[in-house]
Design an enzyme around this catalytic site. Structure first.
Site, PDB file in Angstrom:
ATOM      1  N   LYS A 285      17.396  -8.063  -2.074  1.00 41.11           N
ATOM      2  CA  LYS A 285      17.670  -6.640  -1.932  1.00 41.11           C
ATOM      3  C   LYS A 285      18.841  -6.912  -1.194  1.00 41.11           C
ATOM      4  CE  LYS A 285      13.122  -4.430  -1.403  1.00 41.11           C
ATOM      5  NZ  LYS A 285      12.280  -3.751  -0.347  1.00 41.11           N
ATOM      6  N   GLU A 371      -3.246   3.622  -1.942  1.00 41.20           N
ATOM      7  CA  GLU A 371      -3.583   4.757  -1.223  1.00 41.20           C
ATOM      8  C   GLU A 371      -5.190   4.817  -1.360  1.00 41.20           C
ATOM      9  OE1 GLU A 371       0.981   5.484  -2.009  1.00 41.20           O
ATOM     10  OE2 GLU A 371      -1.139   4.716  -3.292  1.00 41.20           O
ATOM     11  N   ARG A 399      -2.935  10.584  -5.179  1.00 41.03           N
ATOM     12  CA  ARG A 399      -3.314   9.583  -5.456  1.00 41.03           C
ATOM     13  C   ARG A 399      -4.673   8.921  -5.223  1.00 41.03           C
ATOM     14  NH1 ARG A 399       1.720   5.260  -6.551  1.00 41.03           N
ATOM     15  NH2 ARG A 399       0.894   5.430  -8.539  1.00 41.03           N
TER      16      ARG A 399
END
Length: 641
Positions: A285, A371, A399
């Site tokens: 990253k 989730e 979700r």
């Protein structure tokens, strides 16, 4: 505005067709220029930076080797798609990212043919790509589908559900696992690159296919043994056993910044007759920009920043952010209550759980992008006597709706839902707007739904939720800073289902839920200036309704207006139902509901979004005056002179 970087080679590339005309030895220069352009653009607009910088070489290599857009490229989540947008005809608009009328911060079907699937939530790419691949197979079309998914997104069950079904796509499906946290990959280098090229080569695949056909002539036991031997021999070297078990041919890991490694492997994968194939790529990253490399968490999503120093713009000091108020309040409550714990799904900083985790690390749980698991995990904790707070963004909690219904509400378990990013969210647009939680939660039996009007109310609601052991309870609050009210030294336990009158009048009643309360009070001032005495109520609860308060307001005022930063089916619908059931509308009450419009709103500044939604003070005034049939001359329309 900072000086634009010099990009002579990138200037010649408008679409991937231009890119594919370049020589391989030009791709390094193109990648460097592309990285500079991303840094320059995001420095002006803000947005997601680190993830895009990490896939610059991978983006170049994919578009160079595959025939996009005929080959369908799907980026998981889309945080990393800025280099892709620059290479696919949108460079001239890249400095409009995440602004009103500008480019989306994610992939978007309506924006380009190179965005075949719009996504801004995690772990959808493999399922969608599988759909593209199977559709091409059924239609006998040659195109492949390429899913690029991060190692974090692989923590979601949906990714594995798709992989378990991917064999039907055959060699038309390619999954590229972008491992940028080193959470999966062993060290990479020359040996792994050599092995990746070898095992993805046509010669190796052909030999493997021949061996498979020969082995099938042997006994079933010998065939299985031969297959396992080949699989685990490669697995010991490359680490791909898990993916092999899911039906993928594994290639990797390879250095995602080394084009000399990427290009030949992707060529082999493109031409392979076996499949589906998973290519494991290791990236960093923030690659190529020192501030982002050294603090990738702070440079995942950034405000406008100085390209030279990396310093992000900071506005003047303001009120604390809602998520910090929640996190700090919860941490204080947990000091004296060892049953309180906090759960988040890969968003500790965004939800304030990071504040809680510093104080109580043993009772803070980041379950990753999962989730559904987070909700049922919280249900298990609650069933065993703990007081779990499940802190999830409104748009992400969608979700896990089945888990909210089946595992929490039906069993009436005291799970506390801290719902961040309620309402409109500005630059992240429709995919991240918290528009639906009031509607999808307040319809459930046993559920309590609260909405904080300001940061002080959030403190009280967090405390109230902690003490609520008789069933599930949710508190919703918006993104960003509070309104600047004084935080209470001692939180108060609110009476469940009871609102408050914040201003008393006689003719007009405004019933507010959530942070539109400030606009309701402004509207009341304007109405009073026109001669209409106005009451304003902060209902606090969408469920259960404060029926006594609502009944009093509806029967003592000529006009009543409900105001909420939520979709149709929420507070207004519940008040209308109550009024209808009790015959109040038949008595001549002028009752109006104000809510978010029945459409998905694009990104813009939040104040502009709410203006477009018709939920600011002037809209409330206009709604009241229209109900009264009042015009600017001060007369009631239709009345006799």
């Amino acid at each position: 505005m900072a000086e634009l970087p010099e990009t002579p080679l990138l200037d010649t590339v408008t679409t991937p067709d231009d890119l594919r005309k370049l020589k391989p030895n030009q791709l390094r220069q193109l990648s460097d220029e592309l990285r500079s352009e991303v840094i320059s653009a995001v420095g002006e607009t803000g947005g997601h930076l680190g993830s895009g910088l990490g896939v610059v070489e991978l983006t170049v290599a994919i578009h160079y080797i595959f025939n996009t857009p005929e080959d369908r490229l799907v980026w998981d989540v889309g945080h990393q798609c800025y280099p892709h947008k620059i290479l696919t005809g949108r460079r001239d608009r890249i400095r409009t990212l995440r602004q009103g009328g500008g480019l989306s911060g994610f992939t978007k079907r309506a924006e380009s043919e190179y965005d075949p699937f719009g996504a801004a939530h995690s772990s959808t790419s493999i399922s969608a790509s599988l759909g593209f691949a199977v559709a091409n197979k059924l239609a006998n079309k040659p195109g492949k589908a390429i899913a690029v998914i991060g190692d974090g997104a692989m923590s979601a069950g949906m990714a594995y559900e798709a992989m378990n079904n991917a064999e039907q796509a055959g060699n038309r499906l390619v999954v590229i696992l972008n491992d940028n946290d080193m959470s999966i990959a062993p060290p990479v280098g020359g040996l792994s690159a050599y092995l990746a090229r070898l095992i993805s080569s046509s010669e190796y695949l052909g030999l493997r296919s021949l061996a498979s056909r020969v082995a099938k002539k042997l006994s079933r036991r010998m065939y299985k043994a031969a297959g396992k031997a080949e699989e685990y021999t490669r697995g010991m070297v490359t680490g791909g056993t898990l993916f092999e078990e899911l039906g993928f041919y594994y290639v990797g890991p390879i250095d995602g910044h080394n084009l000399d490694h990427l290009i030949p492997v992707l060529e082999n994968v493109r031409d392979a007759e076996e499949g589906p194939i998973l290519v494991h790529v290791v990236t960093q990253k923030g690659k190529g920009y020192a501030p982002a490399e050294n603090a990738d968490d702070k440079y995942h999503g950034v405000k406008k920043f100085d390209v030279i120093t990396g310093a992000q713009q900071k506005g003047p000091p303001g009120p604390p952010a809602y998520q910090n108020v929640f996190g700090e309040t919860l941490a204080k409550l947990a000091d004296s209550d060892d049953r309180i714990c906090a759960i988040t799904a890969a968003m500790p900083g965004g939800t304030g759980v990071d504040k809680f985790a510093k104080a109580h690390p043993d009772r803070a749980f980041d379950v990753g992008i999962a989730e559904q698991h987070a909700v049922t995990f919280a249900a298990g904790l609650a069933a065993q006597g703990m007081r779990p707070f499940c802190a999830i963004y409104s748009t992400f909690l969608q979700r896990a709706y089945d888990q909210v219904v089946h595992d929490v509400a039906i069993q009436n378990l005291p799970v506390r839902f801290a719902i961040d990013r309620a309402g409109l969210v500005g630059a992240d647009g429709a995919t991240h707007a918290g528009s639906f939680d009031v509607t999808y939660l307040a319809t459930l039996p046993n559920m309590v739904v609260m909405a904080a009007a300001d940061e002080a109310e959030l403190v009280h609601m967090t405390y109230t939720a902690a003490l609520h052991d008789s069933g599930p309870i949710a508190l919703r609050y918006p993104r960003g800073e509070g309104v600047g009210v004084q935080l209470p030294d001692t939180p108060q336990q609110l009476e469940i289902g009871k609102g408050r009158i914040v201003r008393e009048g006689k003719k007009v009643a405004i019933l507010s839920l959530g942070t539109r309360l400030a606009e309701a009070l402004k509207a009341a001032d304007q109405l009073e200036a026109k001669g209409f005495s106005t009451s304003v109520a902060d209902l606090r609860f969408a469920k259960p309704l404060d029926e006594d308060l609502i009944r009093k307001l509806l029967t003592t005022h000529e006009v009543a207006v409900t105001v909420e930063e939520a979709a149709i089916g929420g507070l207004g619908a519940h008040v209308l139902t109550m009024a209808s059931d009790e015959g109040l509308i038949d008595a001549g009450l002028k009752l109006r509901t104000m809510r978010l419009p029945d459409r998905f709103q694009d990104q813009d500044k939040p104040e502009k979004q709410y203006d477009e939604a018709g939920l600011n003070a002037q809209h409330i005034v206009d709604t009241v005056l229209k109900a009264l049939r009042w015009n600017e001359s001060g007369k009631i329309e239709g009345a006799r002179a």
